[in-house]
Design a protein around this motif. Sequence first.
Motif, PDB file in Angstrom:
ATOM      1  N   GLU A 200       0.825  -1.212   0.000  1.00  0.00           N
ATOM      2  CA  GLU A 200       0.000   0.000   0.000  1.00  0.00           C
ATOM      3  C   GLU A 200       0.859   1.262   0.000  1.00  0.00           C
ATOM      4  OE1 GLU A 200      -2.712  -0.402   3.270  1.00  0.00           O
ATOM      5  OE2 GLU A 200      -4.068  -1.698   2.137  1.00  0.00           O
ATOM      6  N   TYR A 221       0.066  -7.559  -4.111  1.00  0.00           N
ATOM      7  CA  TYR A 221      -0.924  -6.979  -3.198  1.00  0.00           C
ATOM      8  C   TYR A 221      -2.232  -7.767  -3.109  1.00  0.00           C
ATOM      9  CZ  TYR A 221      -3.876  -3.302  -1.096  1.00  0.00           C
ATOM     10  OH  TYR A 221      -4.730  -2.596  -0.299  1.00  0.00           O
ATOM     11  N   LEU A 251      -7.942   1.223  -3.594  1.00  0.00           N
ATOM     12  CA  LEU A 251      -6.556   1.556  -3.898  1.00  0.00           C
ATOM     13  C   LEU A 251      -6.106   1.015  -5.250  1.00  0.00           C
ATOM     14  CD1 LEU A 251      -4.739   1.025  -0.463  1.00  0.00           C
ATOM     15  CD2 LEU A 251      -4.981   3.169  -1.711  1.00  0.00           C
TER      16      LEU A 251
END
Length: 489
Positions: A200, A221, A251
């Motif tokens: 992140e 991720y 995100l």
Amino acid sequence: MRKILIVALALSASLGYGQQKEMDKYEQYRPILENGSKIQKDSLANELLKRAKTTKNESELEFANNFLYRLGHQDSADSLRSVIAKKFPKSVTARGVYIQDVFYKQEDAKAKEKSYTHLIKNWPVDKSASDNVDYDYVIASVAKSFADEGNKERALYYLDQMNERFWRAQGYIPVATKLLEQGDTVAAIPLIQKAVEDAEYYINLPKEQKDNKAGFAALGYPGYVSQLAEIYDAQGKQTEALQLIERAIALAPEQAARFSSSYFKGLEAADRKLEALQQLELIYRQGEFAHKDKMTELYTTLNGSVKGLAAYFSRLDQEVVKGIRDHIKEMETFKPAPAFELLNMSGEKVSLANLKGKVLVLDFWATWCQPCIRSFPGMQAAQEMYKDDEDVQFLFINTWERDKNYKDKVAAFIEKNKYPFEVLFDDQKDEETGEIMAGKYGVQGIPAKFIIDKEGNIRYFLTGSSPNVDYIKMEMKELIETAKKPHKG
């Protein structure tokens, strides 16, 4: 594979961070590297070796070593690499030789730990250097070995020594997975959380600050998030799991489809049934049909009956096929397939010429290539689908192996997994170009698949692969059946 990684990193360092002189050399030689004939490549290799014998400059020797690898002169590069290590015992090359030839041959955690201690004593870590990821490969290996042996404390100790934030999840996750297998969720969760946080961090960097490291860090991720969400689900923490996934989708919206499997569980637990069904539809469209019963249940609940259910799935099936057809259309090509004659695991010759009249599926792979291995159950299912079709032949081209006993390793792998594959060894260099088959076919990464029609023309070229068995079967069917038809021009 470790050697490939070390060489690639060394070349990157030489070209990216080295002197302008080396950069100029690279630009000077690149046309030969990319488009030169075998004679030109051999001539350049001989020139590099000749200069290497007379120079006392370490950077020139390392440049020659790296470029010889790129030219396909692995034996000469290996010999020069040993020379550099002896002439410059404190050099990056000497360090790489030690890591490759000593450290990676250690079999247990204590031996690896001792070897690592020797490494940092003789080649201390320079925190300002650009290649500290080399140390992280080693540290991660030590940590994983201690985890495998049940020594959690030493495993965690070594993970704390890692240098590169963009890469350290590659050390965290294997140890965390082993701890989960051992039932130690408490120790595993912080490692996965760190992997998520690191990814992140790089995802949130301003666009102008993002580089290859940031891209690499973000690559895993979805996997980290999904693993952590599954733990939360198992602990009854559905709210935490849902919040985690929804933050991840916000995100990285381009990765949304990779979160669907975990996302639908959280949505269902939150009684958001319509959204849960929509996530299962996304999974279904990717050719994964394992959740069909759950989809039926949600559909029936939302609609109050099974009315229209058959039409609903029929529409989804059509969307799956359309998606595959649109996908493979991007991979269309039409050119003669380069000739080949390779040995199979029985020592028999298999050639393109002898297979003319068949549709061929060529799958380039290696034992160290995890995406290749993950696709094999699907490829096996696709091959089984065509077992009675004499006009179709699957060939699994083993390439880019680096172990000296690679044939034994390949045979053991195939036997262990009981794969009924016709495996060919890509170790015969072309007399004119000096290239192995992968080079002749323009393979830049594996897995790579080629579909060749009955006339010997390449009709499709695919790189990468889904691990989804059902999707691979459907994709292969579309590719093969299209290749059976005459080319429309």
